[in-house]
Write a protein that holds these residues in place. Structure first.
Motif, mmCIF file in Angstrom:
data_model
loop_
_atom_site.group_PDB
_atom_site.id
_atom_site.type_symbol
_atom_site.label_atom_id
_atom_site.label_comp_id
_atom_site.label_asym_id
_atom_site.label_seq_id
_atom_site.Cartn_x
_atom_site.Cartn_y
_atom_site.Cartn_z
ATOM 1 N N LEU A 48 1.180 -1.180 0.274
ATOM 2 C CA LEU A 48 -0.198 -0.186 -0.213
ATOM 3 C C LEU A 48 0.723 1.311 -0.001
ATOM 4 O O LEU A 48 1.390 1.452 0.443
ATOM 5 C CB LEU A 48 -0.873 0.039 1.237
ATOM 6 C CG LEU A 48 -1.972 1.335 1.278
ATOM 7 C CD1 LEU A 48 -3.316 1.239 0.442
ATOM 8 C CD2 LEU A 48 -2.644 1.507 2.542
ATOM 9 N N GLU A 49 0.525 2.303 -1.249
ATOM 10 C CA GLU A 49 1.587 3.596 -1.110
ATOM 11 C C GLU A 49 0.628 4.497 0.514
ATOM 12 O O GLU A 49 -0.112 4.622 0.461
ATOM 13 C CB GLU A 49 1.155 3.588 -2.172
ATOM 14 C CG GLU A 49 1.824 3.615 -3.382
ATOM 15 C CD GLU A 49 3.691 3.482 -3.379
ATOM 16 O OE1 GLU A 49 3.680 4.502 -2.967
ATOM 17 O OE2 GLU A 49 4.173 2.737 -3.663
ATOM 18 N N PRO A 50 2.287 4.996 1.388
ATOM 19 C CA PRO A 50 1.800 5.836 1.303
ATOM 20 C C PRO A 50 0.910 7.433 1.372
ATOM 21 O O PRO A 50 0.917 7.385 -0.067
ATOM 22 C CB PRO A 50 3.080 6.376 2.474
ATOM 23 C CG PRO A 50 3.685 5.257 2.043
ATOM 24 C CD PRO A 50 3.340 4.772 0.868
ATOM 25 N N SER A 51 0.263 7.920 1.872
ATOM 26 C CA SER A 51 -0.797 9.047 1.384
ATOM 27 C C SER A 51 -0.871 10.704 2.592
ATOM 28 O O SER A 51 -0.280 9.180 3.978
ATOM 29 C CB SER A 51 -2.653 8.977 1.554
ATOM 30 O OG SER A 51 -3.088 8.020 2.254
ATOM 31 N N ASN A 52 -1.136 11.140 2.140
ATOM 32 C CA ASN A 52 -1.814 11.916 3.822
ATOM 33 C C ASN A 52 -2.564 11.815 4.841
ATOM 34 O O ASN A 52 -2.660 11.262 5.896
ATOM 35 C CB ASN A 52 -1.795 13.095 3.049
ATOM 36 C CG ASN A 52 -0.638 14.333 2.052
ATOM 37 O OD1 ASN A 52 0.575 13.892 2.413
ATOM 38 N ND2 ASN A 52 -1.068 15.198 1.467
ATOM 39 N N ALA A 83 6.049 1.463 14.644
ATOM 40 C CA ALA A 83 7.472 0.132 13.179
ATOM 41 C C ALA A 83 7.134 1.218 12.415
ATOM 42 O O ALA A 83 7.987 1.373 11.482
ATOM 43 C CB ALA A 83 7.379 -1.193 13.845
ATOM 44 N N LEU A 84 4.930 2.051 12.299
ATOM 45 C CA LEU A 84 5.179 2.881 10.851
ATOM 46 C C LEU A 84 5.607 3.744 10.987
ATOM 47 O O LEU A 84 5.942 3.992 10.042
ATOM 48 C CB LEU A 84 2.947 2.025 11.217
ATOM 49 C CG LEU A 84 3.069 0.912 9.633
ATOM 50 C CD1 LEU A 84 0.963 1.666 10.576
ATOM 51 C CD2 LEU A 84 3.018 1.667 8.857
ATOM 52 N N ARG A 85 6.149 4.332 12.102
ATOM 53 C CA ARG A 85 6.200 5.305 11.849
ATOM 54 C C ARG A 85 7.586 5.918 11.934
ATOM 55 O O ARG A 85 7.630 6.421 10.648
ATOM 56 C CB ARG A 85 6.132 6.546 13.274
ATOM 57 C CG ARG A 85 4.707 6.981 13.962
ATOM 58 C CD ARG A 85 4.506 7.152 15.100
ATOM 59 N NE ARG A 85 3.383 7.302 15.738
ATOM 60 C CZ ARG A 85 2.185 8.113 16.507
ATOM 61 N NH1 ARG A 85 3.704 8.424 17.297
ATOM 62 N NH2 ARG A 85 2.179 9.090 16.640
ATOM 63 N N LEU A 91 10.705 6.090 4.340
ATOM 64 C CA LEU A 91 10.291 5.778 3.190
ATOM 65 C C LEU A 91 10.592 7.625 2.529
ATOM 66 O O LEU A 91 10.084 7.755 1.294
ATOM 67 C CB LEU A 91 8.982 5.240 2.504
ATOM 68 C CG LEU A 91 9.176 3.797 3.025
ATOM 69 C CD1 LEU A 91 7.149 3.531 2.245
ATOM 70 C CD2 LEU A 91 9.811 3.873 1.927
ATOM 71 N N GLY A 92 10.927 8.523 3.645
ATOM 72 C CA GLY A 92 10.650 10.085 3.170
ATOM 73 C C GLY A 92 9.318 10.616 3.764
ATOM 74 O O GLY A 92 9.103 11.699 2.897
#
Length: 346
Positions: A48-52, A83-85, A91-92
Motif C-alpha cells: 500500500l502506497e503511503p498517503s497524507n 514501527a509504521l512511523r 520512506l521519506g
C-alpha cells in the motif's frame, strides 16, 4: 512491515479497542483508532502506497497503550504503530512536526528549541553527587516548569542525589515519532557514567519510560518510587486539601507504577480517585507528538479527561509535564507530585 505480520494478524477486529482509544473517541473514524491502524499496517506490508491520510492516521496515536491493555487477543497496536512511523520516515514521509521536533532537538538538545541554560532552575552553589543517584530533570521541567525541577531537586539533594551538568533530551519525543535517538542515548549515557551513578531518578513519565526501556547500564526510579521508601525521612506535614491523581500513560499502563504515587499523596493529604484510574485512566492527549502536530485534537482529548475529574477537589496531581500542560490548558488546577511534596515540607 512484513516482519510485523505476526503481530498485525493477532488483531481479530473485535473492536474492543474502539471503546478506549482517545483519538478515535474524538474523531470517530475507523482510521483514527487501533483497529484501523492495524489494517493500514497490513496494507503497507503488501505494498500500500503511503498517503497524507495514512500519515495522519498513524501520527494521531498518542501511544497511550489503552488498546494494548484492552485487547483480548494479545495484539499490540502501539508497537505496530511505532514501527509504521519508523517505516514512513525511512520512506521519506515525515510530517512537518516530525521534522520540526528533529530540528529543535538537533539544534538545541531539547524538545522546545530553547537556547537558554538547561540548569537555570538550579540555585545551589554546591550540590551533592556522591550517593550513586543522579536526577534527570527532562526538557519541560528544565525550561517550562523550572519551579518543579527546583522542587524535585530540593527534595532529592537531602539524600545526596546529584544532577547532570550537560543533560540533553532523553529522546522520548523523537522515539515516539519514529525518529533516530542514538546520539541522545549515547550522550546522556556518557553523562550518567561520568557522574558515577548507578541509579537515575526522574519526575517525568516520558523520561522514565524512555530511560527504562531504551537505555542500559543503570537503574531507573520514578520520584514516587524513591520517596515512597523514604517518607519518614522527608518530614512532610499534613495538608488540609483534597486531590485526585491522574495516572500518566507512560508511568501507569506502560510500567505499572500505580501505588507509589498514591503512597506519597496519601501521606500528605486526602486522595479521591477518578472513576477511570490506574490501567483504565484516560489519556490527556499530549503524548506521541500529538500535542505538537495536532493541538486541536490533543486539546479535545484533554477536555474528555477533564470530565472524569471528581467534583470538589482542590488539585489534580500528576507526574507528567505533558499531562500538566494539557490539563492546565483546560482550566484545571494541576500540581506535579514534587510540588505537592514541597508544599507539605514547607
Amino acid at each position: 512491515m512484513k516482519e510485523y505480520l505476526r503481530d498485525i494478524v493477532k488483531c481479530v477486529k473485535c473492536g474492543r479497542c474502539r471503546t478506549v482509544c482517545p483519538p478515535q473517541e474524538v474523531e470517530g473514524w475507523e482510521s483514527s483508532g487501533p483497529r484501523g491502524r492495524m489494517q493500514l499496517a497490513l496494507g503497507m506490508a503488501f505494498g500500500l502506497e503511503p498517503s497524507n491520510s495514512l500519515l495522519t492516521s498513524i501520527l494521531t496515536c498518542t501511544t497511550c497503550q489503552q488498546c494494548v491493555t484492552e485487547c483480548p487477543s494479545g495484539a499490540d497496536p502501539h508497537q505496530v504503530t511505532r514501527a509504521l512511523r519508523r517505516k514512513l520516515v525511512a520512506l521519506g514521509h515525515a510530517s512537518p512536526h516530525q521534522i520540526e521536533m528533529q530540528e529543535r532537538i538537533g539544534n538545541t538538545g531539547n524538545s522546545l528549541g530553547d537556547r537558554s541554560s538547561r540548569t537555570a532552575w538550579l540555585t545551589e552553589s554546591q550540590v551533592p553527587g556522591d550517593s550513586g543517584y543522579v536526577y534527570f530533570a527532562g526538557c519541560l521541567a528544565s525550561y517550562r516548569y523550572q519551579s518543579t525541577a527546583a522542587a524535585t531537586y530540593g527534595i532529592l539533594k537531602r539524600f545526596g542525589v546529584g544532577f547532570l551538568e550537560d543533560e540533553q533530551c532523553c529522546g522520548s519525543p523523537l522515539f515516539r515519532l519514529g525518529l533516530d535517538v542514538s546520539d541522545l542515548i549515547a550522550h546522556n549515557s556518557r553523562q550518567i557514567k561520568a557522574a558515577g551513578a548507578h541509579t537515575v531518578i526522574v519526575g517525568c513519565a516520558g523520561c522514565y519510560s524512555m530511560l527504562k526501556e531504551q537505555y542500559q547500564g543503570f537503574d531507573v526510579l520514578h520520584l514516587s518510587e524513591f520517596l515512597g521508601e523514604r517518607l519518614d525521612e522527608i518530614s512532610a506535614g499534613r495538608l488540609d486539601i483534597l486531590v485526585t491523581y491522574h495516572d500518566p500513560c507512560h508511568l501507569g499502563r506502560a510500567h505499572g507504577i500505580y501505588d507509589a504515587p498514591r503512597k506519597v499523596i496519601e501521606k500528605i493529604c486526602t486522595l479521591v480517585e477518578m472513576d477511570m484510574s490506574r490501567e483504565k485512566a484516560s489519556c490527556c492527549g499530549g503524548g506521541g507528538g500529538v500535542r505538537l502536530g495536532y493541538p486541536e485534537l490533543s486539546g479535545s482529548m484533554a477536555g474528555e479527561l477533564k470530565e472524569n475529574i471528581p467534583g470538589g477537589v482542590d488539585y489534580v496531581v500528576t507526574s507528567c509535564p505533558l499531562c500538566f500542560s494539557n490539563l492546565s490548558d483546560t482550566g484545571v488546577k494541576v500540581l506535579d507530585l514534587a510540588d505537592l511534596v514541597r508544599m507539605a515540607i514547607e
